[in-house]
Scaffold this active site. Structure first.
Site, PDB file in Angstrom:
ATOM      1  N   LYS A  11       0.824  -1.213   0.000  1.00 37.13           N
ATOM      2  CA  LYS A  11       0.000   0.000   0.000  1.00 37.13           C
ATOM      3  C   LYS A  11       0.865   1.272   0.000  1.00 37.13           C
ATOM      4  CE  LYS A  11      -3.982  -2.222   2.260  1.00 37.13           C
ATOM      5  NZ  LYS A  11      -4.994  -2.111   3.360  1.00 37.13           N
ATOM      6  N   ASN A 114      -1.973   0.468   6.695  1.00 37.66           N
ATOM      7  CA  ASN A 114      -1.507  -0.805   7.267  1.00 37.66           C
ATOM      8  C   ASN A 114      -0.667  -1.641   6.299  1.00 37.66           C
ATOM      9  OD1 ASN A 114      -3.569  -1.718   5.660  1.00 37.66           O
ATOM     10  ND2 ASN A 114      -4.718  -2.725   7.297  1.00 37.66           N
ATOM     11  N   HIS A 117      -2.132  -5.335   1.545  1.00 34.63           N
ATOM     12  CA  HIS A 117      -3.395  -6.046   1.343  1.00 34.63           C
ATOM     13  C   HIS A 117      -3.073  -7.481   0.953  1.00 34.63           C
ATOM     14  CE1 HIS A 117      -7.227  -7.403  -0.299  1.00 34.63           C
ATOM     15  NE2 HIS A 117      -6.510  -7.889  -1.291  1.00 34.63           N
ATOM     16  N   GLU A 128      -9.620 -11.000  -7.456  1.00 35.75           N
ATOM     17  CA  GLU A 128      -8.670  -9.878  -7.299  1.00 35.75           C
ATOM     18  C   GLU A 128      -7.510  -9.980  -8.282  1.00 35.75           C
ATOM     19  OE1 GLU A 128      -7.636  -9.814  -3.143  1.00 35.75           O
ATOM     20  OE2 GLU A 128      -9.633  -9.116  -2.562  1.00 35.75           O
TER      21      GLU A 128
HETATM   22  P1  RTP Z   1      -6.997  -5.938   3.324  1.00 36.49           P
HETATM   23  O1  RTP Z   1      -8.327  -6.297   2.682  1.00 36.49           O
HETATM   24  O2  RTP Z   1      -6.525  -4.545   2.971  1.00 36.49           O
HETATM   25  O3  RTP Z   1      -5.972  -6.994   3.095  1.00 36.49           O
HETATM   26  O4  RTP Z   1      -7.192  -5.895   4.905  1.00 36.49           O
HETATM   27  P2  RTP Z   1      -7.960  -6.923   5.820  1.00 36.49           P
HETATM   28  O5  RTP Z   1      -8.505  -8.056   5.011  1.00 36.49           O
HETATM   29  O6  RTP Z   1      -7.043  -7.248   6.959  1.00 36.49           O
HETATM   30  O7  RTP Z   1      -9.133  -6.012   6.365  1.00 36.49           O
HETATM   31  P3  RTP Z   1     -10.594  -5.730   5.729  1.00 36.49           P
HETATM   32  O8  RTP Z   1     -11.595  -6.008   6.775  1.00 36.49           O
HETATM   33  O9  RTP Z   1     -10.723  -6.401   4.393  1.00 36.49           O
HETATM   34  O10 RTP Z   1     -10.548  -4.156   5.516  1.00 36.49           O
HETATM   35  C1  RTP Z   1      -9.932  -3.589   4.382  1.00 36.49           C
HETATM   36  C2  RTP Z   1      -9.112  -2.393   4.815  1.00 36.49           C
HETATM   37  O11 RTP Z   1      -9.980  -1.389   5.310  1.00 36.49           O
HETATM   38  C3  RTP Z   1      -9.346  -0.708   6.374  1.00 36.49           C
HETATM   39  N1  RTP Z   1     -10.146  -0.802   7.580  1.00 36.49           N
HETATM   40  N2  RTP Z   1     -10.334   0.190   8.349  1.00 36.49           N
HETATM   41  N3  RTP Z   1     -11.177   1.854  10.476  1.00 36.49           N
HETATM   42  C4  RTP Z   1     -11.567   0.590  10.447  1.00 36.49           C
HETATM   43  O12 RTP Z   1     -12.263   0.091  11.301  1.00 36.49           O
HETATM   44  C5  RTP Z   1     -11.111  -0.233   9.350  1.00 36.49           C
HETATM   45  N4  RTP Z   1     -11.393  -1.501   9.184  1.00 36.49           N
HETATM   46  C6  RTP Z   1     -10.777  -1.859   8.042  1.00 36.49           C
HETATM   47  C7  RTP Z   1      -8.008  -1.333   6.622  1.00 36.49           C
HETATM   48  O13 RTP Z   1      -7.013  -0.555   5.991  1.00 36.49           O
HETATM   49  C8  RTP Z   1      -8.139  -2.683   5.953  1.00 36.49           C
HETATM   50  O14 RTP Z   1      -6.881  -3.152   5.515  1.00 36.49           O
HETATM   51 MG    MG Z   2      -9.667  -7.759   3.275  1.00 36.98          MG
END
Ligand code: RTP
Ligand code: MG
Length: 135
Positions: A11, A114, A117, A128
């Protein structure tokens, strides 16, 4: 265990920190092979489309703004159990909760910025990878 492919995005925060190589090195040391890769500045439409599953979530606009704030490094990774292996290397979404030694624990600042992804399941990995690399 099956050989899988997963989508990884380094990112804008991690690209700006100049740690693309350190992150890719972790993939390689874990026997994940980079089979596709491209540096790209996402448009708003591309970022919104990529994260469309989150479009009703309160953080969606901030997430899109962040993902277009600078270039990203997009890869398809291949290897045994690649999807879960990449998620394990990444660590928890919130770097404060990520295990020591994971990419997010070491390089991420916040739940928004963070570092990486990674696809979360075989179905999303296929969608994707096709979104950025076709087929
Ligand atoms: P990613 O898709 O980016 O790999 O991350 P992830 O699966 O660990 O998390 P996901 O639930 O898919 O959320 C996608 C991205 O959204 C942002 N996020 N912000 N502020 C919040 O509560 C929140 N929750 C999620 C994060 O940057 C996350 O990577
Ligand atoms: Mg995710």
């Amino acid at each position: 265990m099956a050989v899988e492919r997963t989508l990884s995005i380094i990112k804008p925060d991690a690209v700006a920190k100049n740690v693309i190589g350190e992150i890719v090195s972790r993939f390689e040391k874990a026997d994940l092979k980079v089979v596709e890769a491209r540096m790209q500045q996402l448009t708003r439409e591309e970022a919104e489309g990529f994260y469309a599953v989150h479009k009703e979530r309160p953080f969606f606009n901030d997430l899109v703004e962040f993902m277009i704030s600078g270039p990203v490094f997009i890869q398809a990774l291949e290897g045994e159990n690649a999807i879960q292996k990449n998620r394990d290397l990444m660590g928890a979404t919130d770097p404060k909760k990520a295990e020591p030694g994971t990419i997010r624990a070491d390089f991420a600042e916040s739940i928004d910025a963070n570092a990486v992804h990674g696809s979360d399941a075989p179905e999303t990995a296929a969608v994707e990878i096709a979104y950025f690399f076709g087929k």
